[in-house]
Design a protein around this motif. Structure first.
Motif, PDB file in Angstrom:
ATOM      1  N   ALA A  70       0.859  -1.190   0.000  1.00 56.69           N
ATOM      2  CA  ALA A  70       0.000   0.000   0.000  1.00 56.69           C
ATOM      3  C   ALA A  70       0.893   1.237   0.000  1.00 56.69           C
ATOM      4  CB  ALA A  70      -0.905   0.000   1.225  1.00 56.69           C
ATOM      5  N   ILE A  71       0.254   2.398  -0.208  1.00 58.45           N
ATOM      6  CA  ILE A  71       0.977   3.671  -0.268  1.00 58.45           C
ATOM      7  C   ILE A  71       0.271   4.716   0.580  1.00 58.45           C
ATOM      8  CG2 ILE A  71       1.767   5.557  -1.768  1.00 58.45           C
ATOM      9  CD1 ILE A  71       1.447   3.490  -4.138  1.00 58.45           C
ATOM     10  N   ALA A  72       1.040   5.339   1.477  1.00 59.64           N
ATOM     11  CA  ALA A  72       0.592   6.559   2.160  1.00 59.64           C
ATOM     12  C   ALA A  72       1.432   7.679   1.574  1.00 59.64           C
ATOM     13  CB  ALA A  72       0.812   6.458   3.668  1.00 59.64           C
ATOM     14  N   ILE A  73       0.791   8.738   1.098  1.00 61.47           N
ATOM     15  CA  ILE A  73       1.553   9.789   0.439  1.00 61.47           C
ATOM     16  C   ILE A  73       1.159  11.171   0.943  1.00 61.47           C
ATOM     17  CG2 ILE A  73      -0.009   9.785  -1.556  1.00 61.47           C
ATOM     18  CD1 ILE A  73       2.550  10.529  -3.259  1.00 61.47           C
ATOM     19  N   ASN A  74       2.164  11.895   1.402  1.00 61.18           N
ATOM     20  CA  ASN A  74       2.037  13.317   1.695  1.00 61.18           C
ATOM     21  C   ASN A  74       2.836  13.998   0.601  1.00 61.18           C
ATOM     22  OD1 ASN A  74       2.127  15.938   2.555  1.00 61.18           O
ATOM     23  ND2 ASN A  74       2.623  15.458   4.682  1.00 61.18           N
ATOM     24  N   ALA A  75       2.176  14.355  -0.460  1.00 61.53           N
ATOM     25  CA  ALA A  75       2.838  14.896  -1.642  1.00 61.53           C
ATOM     26  C   ALA A  75       3.179  16.377  -1.494  1.00 61.53           C
ATOM     27  CB  ALA A  75       1.972  14.666  -2.879  1.00 61.53           C
ATOM     28  N   GLY A  76       2.849  16.974  -0.346  1.00 61.25           N
ATOM     29  CA  GLY A  76       3.144  18.387  -0.161  1.00 61.25           C
ATOM     30  C   GLY A  76       2.514  19.208  -1.274  1.00 61.25           C
ATOM     31  N   ALA A  77       3.251  20.172  -1.766  1.00 63.85           N
ATOM     32  CA  ALA A  77       2.737  21.073  -2.798  1.00 63.85           C
ATOM     33  C   ALA A  77       2.377  20.347  -4.089  1.00 63.85           C
ATOM     34  CB  ALA A  77       3.754  22.177  -3.082  1.00 63.85           C
ATOM     35  N   TYR A  78       2.997  19.189  -4.351  1.00 65.19           N
ATOM     36  CA  TYR A  78       2.664  18.446  -5.569  1.00 65.19           C
ATOM     37  C   TYR A  78       1.234  17.923  -5.551  1.00 65.19           C
ATOM     38  CZ  TYR A  78       7.659  18.549  -6.696  1.00 65.19           C
ATOM     39  OH  TYR A  78       8.938  18.936  -6.979  1.00 65.19           O
ATOM     40  N   THR A  79       0.631  17.875  -4.384  1.00 66.22           N
ATOM     41  CA  THR A  79      -0.776  17.481  -4.276  1.00 66.22           C
ATOM     42  C   THR A  79      -1.643  18.319  -5.203  1.00 66.22           C
ATOM     43  OG1 THR A  79      -0.475  16.903  -1.960  1.00 66.22           O
ATOM     44  CG2 THR A  79      -2.733  17.362  -2.667  1.00 66.22           C
ATOM     45  N   HIS A  80      -1.318  19.592  -5.308  1.00 61.06           N
ATOM     46  CA  HIS A  80      -2.152  20.565  -5.997  1.00 61.06           C
ATOM     47  C   HIS A  80      -1.741  20.795  -7.445  1.00 61.06           C
ATOM     48  CE1 HIS A  80      -3.009  21.132  -1.797  1.00 61.06           C
ATOM     49  NE2 HIS A  80      -1.761  21.496  -1.600  1.00 61.06           N
ATOM     50  N   THR A  81      -0.647  20.153  -7.871  1.00 61.03           N
ATOM     51  CA  THR A  81      -0.115  20.466  -9.201  1.00 61.03           C
ATOM     52  C   THR A  81       0.241  19.261 -10.057  1.00 61.03           C
ATOM     53  OG1 THR A  81       2.175  20.553  -8.386  1.00 61.03           O
ATOM     54  CG2 THR A  81       0.910  22.627  -8.340  1.00 61.03           C
ATOM     55  N   SER A  82       0.334  18.076  -9.492  1.00 57.87           N
ATOM     56  CA  SER A  82       0.964  16.966 -10.210  1.00 57.87           C
ATOM     57  C   SER A  82      -0.015  15.984 -10.844  1.00 57.87           C
ATOM     58  CB  SER A  82       1.919  16.205  -9.291  1.00 57.87           C
ATOM     59  OG  SER A  82       2.566  15.180 -10.025  1.00 57.87           O
ATOM     60  N   VAL A  83      -0.208  16.143 -12.122  1.00 58.70           N
ATOM     61  CA  VAL A  83      -0.942  15.145 -12.893  1.00 58.70           C
ATOM     62  C   VAL A  83      -0.119  13.867 -12.964  1.00 58.70           C
ATOM     63  CG1 VAL A  83      -1.890  14.619 -15.181  1.00 58.70           C
ATOM     64  CG2 VAL A  83      -2.174  16.911 -14.211  1.00 58.70           C
ATOM     65  N   ALA A  84       1.199  14.007 -12.985  1.00 56.52           N
ATOM     66  CA  ALA A  84       2.082  12.837 -13.060  1.00 56.52           C
ATOM     67  C   ALA A  84       1.910  11.929 -11.840  1.00 56.52           C
ATOM     68  CB  ALA A  84       3.539  13.289 -13.186  1.00 56.52           C
ATOM     69  N   LEU A  85       1.811  12.503 -10.641  1.00 60.90           N
ATOM     70  CA  LEU A  85       1.577  11.681  -9.443  1.00 60.90           C
ATOM     71  C   LEU A  85       0.192  11.039  -9.492  1.00 60.90           C
ATOM     72  CD1 LEU A  85       3.202  13.606  -6.458  1.00 60.90           C
ATOM     73  CD2 LEU A  85       3.718  11.284  -7.243  1.00 60.90           C
ATOM     74  N   HIS A  86      -0.800  11.778  -9.943  1.00 60.05           N
ATOM     75  CA  HIS A  86      -2.142  11.213 -10.104  1.00 60.05           C
ATOM     76  C   HIS A  86      -2.078   9.985 -10.990  1.00 60.05           C
ATOM     77  CE1 HIS A  86      -5.804  10.640 -12.506  1.00 60.05           C
ATOM     78  NE2 HIS A  86      -6.442  10.941 -11.389  1.00 60.05           N
ATOM     79  N   ASP A  87      -1.443  10.120 -12.149  1.00 62.76           N
ATOM     80  CA  ASP A  87      -1.385   9.011 -13.107  1.00 62.76           C
ATOM     81  C   ASP A  87      -0.599   7.825 -12.544  1.00 62.76           C
ATOM     82  OD1 ASP A  87      -2.851  10.638 -14.779  1.00 62.76           O
ATOM     83  OD2 ASP A  87      -1.190  11.052 -16.161  1.00 62.76           O
ATOM     84  N   ALA A  88       0.494   8.103 -11.838  1.00 58.73           N
ATOM     85  CA  ALA A  88       1.282   7.028 -11.241  1.00 58.73           C
ATOM     86  C   ALA A  88       0.468   6.280 -10.186  1.00 58.73           C
ATOM     87  CB  ALA A  88       2.569   7.584 -10.637  1.00 58.73           C
ATOM     88  N   LEU A  89      -0.271   7.005  -9.368  1.00 63.50           N
ATOM     89  CA  LEU A  89      -1.107   6.368  -8.338  1.00 63.50           C
ATOM     90  C   LEU A  89      -2.197   5.508  -8.976  1.00 63.50           C
ATOM     91  CD1 LEU A  89      -1.234   9.331  -5.852  1.00 63.50           C
ATOM     92  CD2 LEU A  89      -0.430   7.017  -5.276  1.00 63.50           C
ATOM     93  N   MET A  90      -2.773   5.980 -10.067  1.00 63.12           N
ATOM     94  CA  MET A  90      -3.783   5.176 -10.767  1.00 63.12           C
ATOM     95  C   MET A  90      -3.171   3.881 -11.290  1.00 63.12           C
ATOM     96  SD  MET A  90      -6.739   6.662 -10.584  1.00 63.12           S
ATOM     97  CE  MET A  90      -7.664   5.797 -11.846  1.00 63.12           C
ATOM     98  N   ALA A  91      -1.951   3.962 -11.807  1.00 61.83           N
ATOM     99  CA  ALA A  91      -1.294   2.791 -12.385  1.00 61.83           C
ATOM    100  C   ALA A  91      -0.745   1.842 -11.316  1.00 61.83           C
ATOM    101  CB  ALA A  91      -0.160   3.231 -13.314  1.00 61.83           C
ATOM    102  N   ALA A  92      -0.522   2.340 -10.117  1.00 58.78           N
ATOM    103  CA  ALA A  92       0.077   1.515  -9.053  1.00 58.78           C
ATOM    104  C   ALA A  92      -0.831   0.367  -8.635  1.00 58.78           C
ATOM    105  CB  ALA A  92       0.433   2.371  -7.845  1.00 58.78           C
ATOM    106  N   GLU A  93      -2.121   0.572  -8.709  1.00 58.89           N
ATOM    107  CA  GLU A  93      -3.093  -0.459  -8.339  1.00 58.89           C
ATOM    108  C   GLU A  93      -2.821  -1.032  -6.953  1.00 58.89           C
ATOM    109  OE1 GLU A  93      -3.247  -3.242 -11.621  1.00 58.89           O
ATOM    110  OE2 GLU A  93      -4.383  -1.816 -12.845  1.00 58.89           O
ATOM    111  N   ARG A  94      -2.586  -0.137  -6.013  1.00 58.57           N
ATOM    112  CA  ARG A  94      -2.370  -0.473  -4.610  1.00 58.57           C
ATOM    113  C   ARG A  94      -3.286   0.407  -3.766  1.00 58.57           C
ATOM    114  NH1 ARG A  94      -0.784  -4.239  -6.271  1.00 58.57           N
ATOM    115  NH2 ARG A  94       1.243  -5.220  -6.288  1.00 58.57           N
TER     116      ARG A  94
END
Length: 149
Positions: A70-94
């Motif tokens: 599983a993943i717990a993520i505090n992405a800090g400022a990237y929370t509000h700006t990162s489509v790349a993190l969104h896409d990676a989380l979708m692909a992680a399937e965790r």
């Protein structure tokens, strides 16, 4: 069991020094020790990491697909700006939880929108270091439920 990845984004290495009225006085090392202790009490292990680099965080989320439960993520400022993190989380399937030390909804308007929230199971914010404990507890429940199903 594979570890829970606890991923921390930009400026979280400055915890305890940066705006303690908002983020508290605990250092990131204090947070890490608390995560390890709580995870152990639930029979879990933690792989705790921090980076100021968006690309490194994306790589870690991708890595989690094969190496984490599983993943717990505090992405800090990237929370509000990162489509790349969104896409990676979708692909992680965790199972994944977004977390924040402060209540982002009581802060500046730009912090009210999370681009990663649609890619995770839930969001925890506003409980200081306990946000990490709550995230690990939630992930334990999700991991346990997935084993039953």
């Amino acid at each position: 069991m594979k570890p829970v990845y606890v991923l921390n984004g930009p400026n979280l290495n400055m915890l305890g020094l940066r705006e303690p009225a908002i983020y508290g006085s605990a250092s990131l090392k204090d947070v890490e020790l608390r995560c390890h202790a709580h995870a152990a009490s639930l029979g879990l292990t933690v792989d705790f990491r921090q980076s100021n680099s968006e690309g490194e965080l994306v790589s870690w989320v991708q890595e989690a697909r094969g190496k984490a439960s599983a993943i717990a993520i505090n992405a800090g400022a990237y929370t509000h700006t990162s489509v790349a993190l969104h896409d990676a989380l979708m692909a992680a399937e965790r199972p994944a939880v977004e977390l924040h030390l402060s209540n982002v909804h009581k802060r500046e308007a730009f912090r009210h929108t999370s681009l990663i929230a649609p890619a995770v199971n839930g969001v925890i914010c506003g409980f200081g270091v306990d946000s990490y404990v709550l995230a690990i507890t939630a992930l334990h429940s999700l991991i346990t439920a997935s084993k039953k199903g």
